[in-house]
Each structure stands twice: as structure tokens, then as C-alpha cells.
Design a protein around this motif. Structure first.
Motif, PDB file in Angstrom:
ATOM      1  N   ARG A   1     -12.373 -45.388  -0.149  1.00  0.00           N
ATOM      2  CA  ARG A   1     -11.937 -44.058   0.284  1.00  0.00           C
ATOM      3  C   ARG A   1     -11.230 -44.093   1.629  1.00  0.00           C
ATOM      4  NH1 ARG A   1     -13.914 -39.524  -2.380  1.00  0.00           N
ATOM      5  NH2 ARG A   1     -15.326 -40.007  -4.092  1.00  0.00           N
ATOM      6  N   ASN A   2     -11.477 -45.112   2.429  1.00  0.00           N
ATOM      7  CA  ASN A   2     -10.955 -45.114   3.793  1.00  0.00           C
ATOM      8  C   ASN A   2      -9.824 -46.104   4.041  1.00  0.00           C
ATOM      9  OD1 ASN A   2     -12.941 -43.184   4.634  1.00  0.00           O
ATOM     10  ND2 ASN A   2     -14.451 -44.839   4.736  1.00  0.00           N
ATOM     11  N   ASP A   3      -9.475 -46.929   3.051  1.00  0.00           N
ATOM     12  CA  ASP A   3      -8.475 -47.965   3.324  1.00  0.00           C
ATOM     13  C   ASP A   3      -7.317 -47.961   2.327  1.00  0.00           C
ATOM     14  OD1 ASP A   3      -9.603 -48.958   1.031  1.00  0.00           O
ATOM     15  OD2 ASP A   3     -10.118 -50.914   1.859  1.00  0.00           O
ATOM     16  N   GLU A   4      -7.035 -46.804   1.736  1.00  0.00           N
ATOM     17  CA  GLU A   4      -6.003 -46.693   0.700  1.00  0.00           C
ATOM     18  C   GLU A   4      -4.652 -47.233   1.172  1.00  0.00           C
ATOM     19  OE1 GLU A   4      -6.308 -43.201  -2.135  1.00  0.00           O
ATOM     20  OE2 GLU A   4      -4.486 -42.705  -1.026  1.00  0.00           O
ATOM     21  N   LYS A   5      -4.209 -46.775   2.335  1.00  0.00           N
ATOM     22  CA  LYS A   5      -2.891 -47.193   2.836  1.00  0.00           C
ATOM     23  C   LYS A   5      -2.886 -48.671   3.229  1.00  0.00           C
ATOM     24  CE  LYS A   5      -1.558 -42.628   4.544  1.00  0.00           C
ATOM     25  NZ  LYS A   5      -1.175 -41.836   5.743  1.00  0.00           N
ATOM     26  N   GLU A   6      -4.000 -49.127   3.776  1.00  0.00           N
ATOM     27  CA  GLU A   6      -4.090 -50.536   4.170  1.00  0.00           C
ATOM     28  C   GLU A   6      -4.013 -51.453   2.948  1.00  0.00           C
ATOM     29  OE1 GLU A   6      -7.253 -53.630   6.290  1.00  0.00           O
ATOM     30  OE2 GLU A   6      -7.570 -51.458   6.436  1.00  0.00           O
ATOM     31  N   VAL A   7      -4.733 -51.092   1.892  1.00  0.00           N
ATOM     32  CA  VAL A   7      -4.710 -51.887   0.666  1.00  0.00           C
ATOM     33  C   VAL A   7      -3.321 -51.869   0.046  1.00  0.00           C
ATOM     34  CG1 VAL A   7      -5.616 -52.048  -1.691  1.00  0.00           C
ATOM     35  CG2 VAL A   7      -7.166 -51.602   0.206  1.00  0.00           C
ATOM     36  N   LEU A   8      -2.669 -50.707   0.060  1.00  0.00           N
ATOM     37  CA  LEU A   8      -1.316 -50.597  -0.474  1.00  0.00           C
ATOM     38  C   LEU A   8      -0.348 -51.451   0.339  1.00  0.00           C
ATOM     39  CD1 LEU A   8       0.728 -49.418  -2.394  1.00  0.00           C
ATOM     40  CD2 LEU A   8       0.759 -47.326  -1.027  1.00  0.00           C
ATOM     41  N   LEU A   9      -0.488 -51.419   1.642  1.00  0.00           N
ATOM     42  CA  LEU A   9       0.371 -52.218   2.506  1.00  0.00           C
ATOM     43  C   LEU A   9       0.191 -53.707   2.220  1.00  0.00           C
ATOM     44  CD1 LEU A   9       2.379 -51.499   4.805  1.00  0.00           C
ATOM     45  CD2 LEU A   9       0.538 -51.963   6.426  1.00  0.00           C
ATOM     46  N   ASN A  10      -1.040 -54.137   2.054  1.00  0.00           N
ATOM     47  CA  ASN A  10      -1.310 -55.548   1.742  1.00  0.00           C
ATOM     48  C   ASN A  10      -0.726 -55.932   0.381  1.00  0.00           C
ATOM     49  OD1 ASN A  10      -2.705 -55.934   4.138  1.00  0.00           O
ATOM     50  ND2 ASN A  10      -4.710 -55.524   3.235  1.00  0.00           N
ATOM     51  N   ALA A  11      -0.797 -55.004  -0.570  1.00  0.00           N
ATOM     52  CA  ALA A  11      -0.238 -55.279  -1.904  1.00  0.00           C
ATOM     53  C   ALA A  11       1.278 -55.414  -1.835  1.00  0.00           C
ATOM     54  CB  ALA A  11      -0.639 -54.166  -2.871  1.00  0.00           C
ATOM     55  N   LEU A  12       1.918 -54.579  -1.023  1.00  0.00           N
ATOM     56  CA  LEU A  12       3.371 -54.675  -0.843  1.00  0.00           C
ATOM     57  C   LEU A  12       3.746 -56.007  -0.202  1.00  0.00           C
ATOM     58  CD1 LEU A  12       4.215 -51.063   0.428  1.00  0.00           C
ATOM     59  CD2 LEU A  12       4.527 -51.984  -1.876  1.00  0.00           C
ATOM     60  N   GLU A  13       2.982 -56.427   0.790  1.00  0.00           N
ATOM     61  CA  GLU A  13       3.223 -57.724   1.449  1.00  0.00           C
ATOM     62  C   GLU A  13       3.074 -58.864   0.446  1.00  0.00           C
ATOM     63  OE1 GLU A  13       4.282 -58.462   4.373  1.00  0.00           O
ATOM     64  OE2 GLU A  13       3.568 -57.058   5.914  1.00  0.00           O
ATOM     65  N   LYS A  14       2.061 -58.771  -0.392  1.00  0.00           N
ATOM     66  CA  LYS A  14       1.827 -59.812  -1.402  1.00  0.00           C
ATOM     67  C   LYS A  14       2.976 -59.862  -2.394  1.00  0.00           C
ATOM     68  CE  LYS A  14      -1.632 -61.390  -4.741  1.00  0.00           C
ATOM     69  NZ  LYS A  14      -2.950 -61.097  -5.371  1.00  0.00           N
ATOM     70  N   ALA A  15       3.441 -58.701  -2.820  1.00  0.00           N
ATOM     71  CA  ALA A  15       4.558 -58.641  -3.763  1.00  0.00           C
ATOM     72  C   ALA A  15       5.832 -59.217  -3.153  1.00  0.00           C
ATOM     73  CB  ALA A  15       4.792 -57.202  -4.204  1.00  0.00           C
ATOM     74  N   LYS A  16       6.057 -58.918  -1.896  1.00  0.00           N
ATOM     75  CA  LYS A  16       7.238 -59.437  -1.210  1.00  0.00           C
ATOM     76  C   LYS A  16       7.209 -60.963  -1.156  1.00  0.00           C
ATOM     77  CE  LYS A  16       9.694 -59.165   3.226  1.00  0.00           C
ATOM     78  NZ  LYS A  16       9.678 -58.593   4.593  1.00  0.00           N
ATOM     79  N   LYS A  17       6.041 -61.512  -0.895  1.00  0.00           N
ATOM     80  CA  LYS A  17       5.897 -62.957  -0.778  1.00  0.00           C
ATOM     81  C   LYS A  17       5.968 -63.651  -2.133  1.00  0.00           C
ATOM     82  CE  LYS A  17       2.768 -66.495   1.055  1.00  0.00           C
ATOM     83  NZ  LYS A  17       1.469 -66.735   1.767  1.00  0.00           N
ATOM     84  N   GLU A  18       5.223 -63.112  -3.118  1.00  0.00           N
ATOM     85  CA  GLU A  18       5.109 -63.788  -4.409  1.00  0.00           C
ATOM     86  C   GLU A  18       6.339 -63.615  -5.293  1.00  0.00           C
ATOM     87  OE1 GLU A  18       1.582 -63.062  -6.644  1.00  0.00           O
ATOM     88  OE2 GLU A  18       0.237 -63.559  -4.984  1.00  0.00           O
ATOM     89  N   PHE A  19       6.948 -62.428  -5.241  1.00  0.00           N
ATOM     90  CA  PHE A  19       8.041 -62.138  -6.166  1.00  0.00           C
ATOM     91  C   PHE A  19       9.399 -62.017  -5.485  1.00  0.00           C
ATOM     92  CE2 PHE A  19       4.172 -60.614  -8.252  1.00  0.00           C
ATOM     93  CZ  PHE A  19       4.287 -61.230  -9.488  1.00  0.00           C
ATOM     94  N   LYS A  20       9.432 -62.281  -4.172  1.00  0.00           N
ATOM     95  CA  LYS A  20      10.697 -62.289  -3.415  1.00  0.00           C
ATOM     96  C   LYS A  20      11.479 -60.979  -3.585  1.00  0.00           C
ATOM     97  CE  LYS A  20       9.627 -66.592  -2.691  1.00  0.00           C
ATOM     98  NZ  LYS A  20       8.934 -66.956  -1.441  1.00  0.00           N
ATOM     99  N   ILE A  21      10.748 -59.867  -3.568  1.00  0.00           N
ATOM    100  CA  ILE A  21      11.412 -58.582  -3.789  1.00  0.00           C
ATOM    101  C   ILE A  21      12.184 -58.119  -2.558  1.00  0.00           C
ATOM    102  CG2 ILE A  21       9.857 -57.792  -5.606  1.00  0.00           C
ATOM    103  CD1 ILE A  21       8.363 -56.161  -3.546  1.00  0.00           C
ATOM    104  N   ASN A  22      13.235 -57.355  -2.823  1.00  0.00           N
ATOM    105  CA  ASN A  22      14.049 -56.764  -1.766  1.00  0.00           C
ATOM    106  C   ASN A  22      13.725 -55.292  -1.531  1.00  0.00           C
ATOM    107  OD1 ASN A  22      16.137 -58.542  -3.695  1.00  0.00           O
ATOM    108  ND2 ASN A  22      16.087 -59.151  -1.542  1.00  0.00           N
ATOM    109  N   GLY A  23      13.084 -54.669  -2.527  1.00  0.00           N
ATOM    110  CA  GLY A  23      12.812 -53.247  -2.413  1.00  0.00           C
ATOM    111  C   GLY A  23      11.672 -52.800  -3.306  1.00  0.00           C
ATOM    112  N   ILE A  24      11.253 -51.560  -3.066  1.00  0.00           N
ATOM    113  CA  ILE A  24      10.186 -50.932  -3.837  1.00  0.00           C
ATOM    114  C   ILE A  24      10.702 -49.602  -4.380  1.00  0.00           C
ATOM    115  CG2 ILE A  24       7.935 -49.773  -3.690  1.00  0.00           C
ATOM    116  CD1 ILE A  24       7.596 -52.727  -3.653  1.00  0.00           C
ATOM    117  N   ALA A  25      10.440 -49.366  -5.661  1.00  0.00           N
ATOM    118  CA  ALA A  25      10.817 -48.090  -6.290  1.00  0.00           C
ATOM    119  C   ALA A  25       9.558 -47.303  -6.625  1.00  0.00           C
ATOM    120  CB  ALA A  25      11.629 -48.338  -7.557  1.00  0.00           C
ATOM    121  N   THR A  26       9.636 -45.990  -6.464  1.00  0.00           N
ATOM    122  CA  THR A  26       8.519 -45.121  -6.798  1.00  0.00           C
ATOM    123  C   THR A  26       8.998 -43.987  -7.699  1.00  0.00           C
ATOM    124  OG1 THR A  26       8.781 -43.614  -4.915  1.00  0.00           O
ATOM    125  CG2 THR A  26       7.465 -45.605  -4.554  1.00  0.00           C
ATOM    126  N   GLY A  27       8.031 -43.308  -8.333  1.00  0.00           N
ATOM    127  CA  GLY A  27       8.359 -42.273  -9.307  1.00  0.00           C
ATOM    128  C   GLY A  27       8.193 -40.857  -8.802  1.00  0.00           C
TER     129      GLY A  27
END
Length: 235
Positions: free
Chosen positions: A74-100
């Protein structure tokens, strides 16, 4: 000629993030590189979908796309999301993020800031789309969408587990006019789960699900689901 950009999609399993994944995959400027799902502990999260989010792994498997999935408290939603974005950038070499996102300026601002923090481009392909036309477009494009949460006047227990065929979409649009809610459900009026779309190699078949009704709102919880060939007829 400039190469295609690798894009990750913030993915809830619902119609909007699924359609964005589809749009990114079809766009010659982009390459759909991965899906990113953060499951919130708070079922009423303002940022992320909660209902059936763990089943996004089955959707990712059907799309044959890399998937990062994480659970927040309940208290770390943004932190977990930020870490997931960092992981995606590293693992999949992404240039951007799309949202709906379609209408929520709060979500737009929060996601854009988080994406910027990890040095990625922010893409919002369906921002401010006409909601009624959009729902009809989803149907025309072959999206099979199940309602898995309702929380608005005019949407009762009968909508839980209902497939948004043309009749249901037209009914939803009429109810949205009568009861003054967003037909695309952007304001928290409901959540959806996609069982099939053009990017899926196989369709998701729900074998067991439970309706949970809480007086004026409810959810449809998928208990068992499998992937089936698209030419297999439902019983």
C-alpha cells in the motif's frame, strides 16, 4: 533511416493497455518489446488495476512478449513501478513507455513523471480519444473483452463476467448517458480483462470465475483460465 524505437507498455490486462500494445505493435515507428505489470495491494488504487492483474502473465504468453510483473504494497506503489521501469529499460533496451490513459490527468501526470525519471520517452496513443467511437473500434478490431469490475450507478451484478459484444457496448453507451459516467470506464466505473485480440496467438478461455457483489459494486474473479486455439469453438 532512423530505426524503430523499442517500447514497453504499462500493462493491466484491460482493454486500454491491450489496445495500446496492439497500436504500438502495428506502428512502423515502434517495436513492442515488453509488457510491465505492477499489481497494487490496494484494490482502489488510483494508478493501477487490481482485479485479475496476475492473469496478465497468460496474456503475455499468448502475445509471446517479454513480461515484467511485480507486486506492490500500500505504501510503495510508485517505488515498485519505478523499479519495474528501470528493470525493463535494462533487460529489454526500451526507449519509451506507452500507457492506456484516456482522460485521467492525474494518471497522465504521474506516469509521465515516473517515465521521465528513468530517462524514457512517454507515449500515450489513446489520450483524449472519443470514448464511444473507441469502444466500437475495439469491437471492430476483434477484441474480446470481459467486464471484471463495476462501480457505477447503472452497472449492476449482471455486468460482471459479461463480454462486451456490440449489444453490450451500445447498452453501456446508453447507460453512460443516463447515469453520467464515462463509457470507457476511465473514471473508475469499471475494469475489464481482454480474452482475445489480434496480437494473441491463442485465446484465453475462462474455466472458472466467481462474482463478488458488495452492495453497490462488484468484481468478477478469474479462478481458472487456459489458452486455447482460436479455431476451437466454445461449448
Amino acid at each position: 533511416m532512423r530505426g524503430r524505437e523499442n517500447i514497453g507498455v504499462l500493462f493491466s490486462g484491460g482493454k486500454d493497455s491491450s489496445y495500446v500494445a496492439y497500436k504500438i505493435a502495428k506502428d512502423p515507428r515502434f517495436r513492442l518489446s515488453c509488457l510491465i505489470t505492477v499489481i497494487p495491494s490496494d484494490p482502489d488504487s488510483f494508478l493501477l488495476h487490481h482485479v485479475n492483474a496476475h492473469w496478465t502473465s497468460l496474456q503475455a504468453k499468448s502475445m509471446e512478449v517479454g513480461h515484467i510483473i511485480a507486486q506492490s504494497s500500500r505504501n510503495d506503489e510508485k517505488e515498485v513501478l519505478l523499479n519495474a521501469l528501470e528493470k525493463a529499460k535494462k533487460e529489454f533496451k526500451i526507449n519509451g513507455i506507452a500507457t492506456g490513459g484516456i482522460l485521467s490527468r492525474y494518471q497522465y501526470k504521474e506516469f509521465r513523471e515516473l517515465v521521465s525519471k528513468v530517462g524514457l520517452r512517454y507515449v500515450s496513443p489513446i489520450w483524449l480519444v472519443n470514448q464511444e467511437n473507441y469502444l466500437l473500434q475495439l469491437y471492430k478490431e476483434g477484441f474480446k473483452i470481459m467486464m471484471v469490475k463495476v462501480a457505477a450507478l447503472g452497472l449492476d451484478e449482471r455486468w460482471l463476467g459479461r463480454i462486451l459484444d456490440l449489444k453490450a457496448i451500445n447498452e453501456l453507451i446508453e447507460l453512460s448517458k443516463k447515469y453520467q459516467f464515462n463509457p470507457s470506464l476511465e473514471g473508475g466505473e469499471g475494469e475489464t480483462f481482454v480474452l482475445d485480440m489480434p496480437l494473441f496467438k491463442k485465446e484465453i478461455k475462462v474455466l472458472k470465475g466467481d462474482k463478488v457483489w458488495m452492495g453497490d459494486r462488484g468484481v468478477y474473479l478469474i479462478k481458472r483460465a487456459i489458452l486455447v486455439d482460436k479455431n476451437v469453438r466454445r461449448a
